[in-house]
Design an enzyme around this catalytic site. Sequence first.
Site, PDB file in Angstrom:
ATOM      1  N   ARG A 102      56.099  22.089  35.667  1.00  0.00           N
ATOM      2  CA  ARG A 102      55.630  23.445  36.044  1.00  0.00           C
ATOM      3  C   ARG A 102      55.080  23.338  37.457  1.00  0.00           C
ATOM      4  O   ARG A 102      54.141  22.575  37.703  1.00  0.00           O
ATOM      5  CB  ARG A 102      54.543  23.926  35.082  1.00  0.00           C
ATOM      6  N   CYS A 260      54.348  37.290  27.441  1.00  0.00           N
ATOM      7  CA  CYS A 260      54.368  35.820  27.445  1.00  0.00           C
ATOM      8  C   CYS A 260      52.978  35.212  27.302  1.00  0.00           C
ATOM      9  O   CYS A 260      52.849  34.056  26.920  1.00  0.00           O
ATOM     10  CB  CYS A 260      55.046  35.314  28.711  1.00  0.00           C
TER      11      CYS A 260
HETATM   12  N1  NVA Z   1      53.975  35.397  35.717  1.00  0.00           N
HETATM   13  C1  NVA Z   1      52.968  34.559  35.133  1.00  0.00           C
HETATM   14  C2  NVA Z   1      53.457  33.930  33.885  1.00  0.00           C
HETATM   15  C3  NVA Z   1      52.442  33.077  33.169  1.00  0.00           C
HETATM   16  C4  NVA Z   1      52.979  32.418  31.939  1.00  0.00           C
HETATM   17  C5  NVA Z   1      52.560  33.493  36.142  1.00  0.00           C
HETATM   18  O1  NVA Z   1      53.454  32.945  36.822  1.00  0.00           O
HETATM   19  O2  NVA Z   1      51.373  33.205  36.274  1.00  0.00           O
HETATM   20  N1   CP Z   2      53.372  31.867  28.629  1.00  0.00           N
HETATM   21  C1   CP Z   2      53.039  30.667  29.137  1.00  0.00           C
HETATM   22  O1   CP Z   2      53.812  30.021  29.831  1.00  0.00           O
HETATM   23  O2   CP Z   2      51.794  30.269  28.798  1.00  0.00           O
HETATM   24  P1   CP Z   2      50.980  29.069  29.464  1.00  0.00           P
HETATM   25  O3   CP Z   2      50.753  29.441  30.912  1.00  0.00           O
HETATM   26  O4   CP Z   2      49.711  29.017  28.680  1.00  0.00           O
HETATM   27  O5   CP Z   2      51.782  27.825  29.361  1.00  0.00           O
END
Ligand code: NVA
Ligand code: CP
Length: 305
Positions: A102, A260
């Site tokens: 990530r 999400c």
């Molecule tokens: N659009 C959000 C999704 C979090 C799961 C972000 O990138 O912070």
């Molecule tokens: N929806 C999602 O990706 O959650 P986290 O940021 O908690 O991993």
Amino acid sequence: MNHFLKLSDLSADEIYRLLDIAADLKYKQKNGIPHRYLEGKSVALIFQKASTRTRTSFEIGAFQLGGYGAFLNTSDMQISRGEPVQDTARVLSRYFDLIMIRTFEQSYVEDLAKYGSVPVINGLTDYCHPTQVLADLLTIREYKGSLEGLKLCYIGDGNNMANSYIVGALKTGMRMTAVCPEGYRPHPYVLEFAKAYGDRFELCDDPLKGAVGADVICTDVWTSMGQEDETEKRKKAFKGYQVNDEIMSVANSGAIVQHCLPAHREEEITAKVFEEHANEIFDEAENRLHAHKAIMVALAGNYDK
Ligand code: NVA
Ligand code: CP
């Protein structure tokens, strides 16, 4: 499928196969049927941004499959001191069977795959969030029976979630409406991708029009990770782009809601709509586990269904 970097890399058949594997693994887990398809394998879980669901579901998922997930925060890694992606990729490929990451830049994830020699999974970038949308597709299919012909309406920021929803929905035979204000539209690559799907894709800026006849209403935060200094500006830009009773009243009866998480009540969604659709939203969160297990198994496991 050699990696899981973005949904546009996958064919419709590959997406459906992942959904089928996820459903099978979910059934096996719920019924106590062994499914150790990742026995002895290890996955590096690299995080440059916060996470609750993605981190824990990959860790637990690897464990349930008989494998091991190692959480690596980039602030504790040499990445934070400038070690190049080429070297990180080659080193981790010698220790692990899979790498999940990530981070901010999509190009970093693509480079990790390019320079490493094990499959790479994108656990969210600024560009897309494909593991999440795979879990959403699984959830929608569970509630609606099939995906083909359904209308998915996404309301809010044209961000990583919007980009992945557009690709995932169109590839699996759904109709897709993205409702995003001027200046916050989905990525140009994704809008270009959607052109091939003709009138199955619609971009508009009126939430009440976009939600008409929707089977699935989706939204996401107005301010994503890394954009915190734009919070006030974004609150103004997205005023009116809220999933509320009015939106739900024009959607199809029985429409489900997907978020999400984490959610900001009374911003992108009212507390009332959130709680009325909490089952669907938390099934979606649970399905991260099953979807992630399917991705790991398909890339590195001994599953032959
Ligand atoms: N659009 C959000 C999704 C979090 C799961 C972000 O990138 O912070
Ligand atoms: N929806 C999602 O990706 O959650 P986290 O940021 O908690 O991993």
